[in-house]
Design a protein around this motif. Sequence first.
Motif, PDB file in Angstrom:
ATOM      1  N   THR A 107     -90.791  36.694 -63.397  1.00 45.02           N
ATOM      2  CA  THR A 107     -90.431  37.460 -64.594  1.00 45.02           C
ATOM      3  C   THR A 107     -91.697  37.762 -65.396  1.00 45.02           C
ATOM      4  OG1 THR A 107     -88.327  36.270 -64.650  1.00 45.02           O
ATOM      5  CG2 THR A 107     -88.888  37.551 -66.591  1.00 45.02           C
ATOM      6  N   THR A 127     -88.631  42.548 -62.627  1.00 47.73           N
ATOM      7  CA  THR A 127     -87.620  42.136 -63.596  1.00 47.73           C
ATOM      8  C   THR A 127     -88.349  41.741 -64.868  1.00 47.73           C
ATOM      9  OG1 THR A 127     -86.095  41.341 -61.896  1.00 47.73           O
ATOM     10  CG2 THR A 127     -85.794  40.461 -64.116  1.00 47.73           C
ATOM     11  N   ALA A 130     -86.457  38.778 -70.101  1.00 47.47           N
ATOM     12  CA  ALA A 130     -85.138  39.054 -70.675  1.00 47.47           C
ATOM     13  C   ALA A 130     -85.094  38.719 -72.157  1.00 47.47           C
ATOM     14  CB  ALA A 130     -84.073  38.261 -69.927  1.00 47.47           C
ATOM     15  N   THR A 153     -82.671  42.913 -69.340  1.00 46.34           N
ATOM     16  CA  THR A 153     -81.501  42.548 -70.136  1.00 46.34           C
ATOM     17  C   THR A 153     -81.930  42.322 -71.581  1.00 46.34           C
ATOM     18  OG1 THR A 153     -80.407  41.505 -68.255  1.00 46.34           O
ATOM     19  CG2 THR A 153     -79.627  40.880 -70.452  1.00 46.34           C
TER      20      THR A 153
END
Length: 205
Positions: A107, A127, A130, A153
Amino acid sequence: SIGASAVNVTDAIAIVGNTHAVTITGAIAAADANIIANATSGIVTATMSAASAADIVSGLSNVGTNDVITAEVTDTTITAAQLATLVAKVDNLTLTDNTAAITITGTPATSDVDAIAALTSGAVTATLTADAAVATTLAAITNVGTGDTITFTTNDTSADATDLVALNAKVDTFGVDTVVTVTEAAASIGASAVNVTDAIAIVGN
């Protein structure tokens, strides 16, 4: 001419003092650059030979943010941790193939993904970190395009309609479950309120 394990350079540093700046002409192994950086507190200017991200990162442990490092990464898959170090410590970072598709595992920070996206015309797959704000994330990925494959997200409960639409265009998998309010200035709702209705379609009606 730096010698095995950069001995000629480190011996010279020992003679003149370990606070002097060092400039190396030509490309050297990352490990040698690391040895030189460890030998002086002065600014080290060096070009590392093209190598894997892992090899380059291993040669940056003694390199400081004031050093001036040029490096070329041969990999097409880079970990988030490797990318963070490369972005933080390499001043002039390039990819051996600047058209290659690049995959970032783990991440990575949004800004790091944007930095790698600027180096290749190929698709970047990552990704993003988040639970970040929609507006902040959108502002941080100016180099990310619709051809990249991005997962993100948000933890926003309220988000601007135009920002939602713009970020949705760049993100392939967009988690918006926490968004319960869509906002927009009257001047920016678009023809027939299209920006707002598009945003509602993204977060759910």
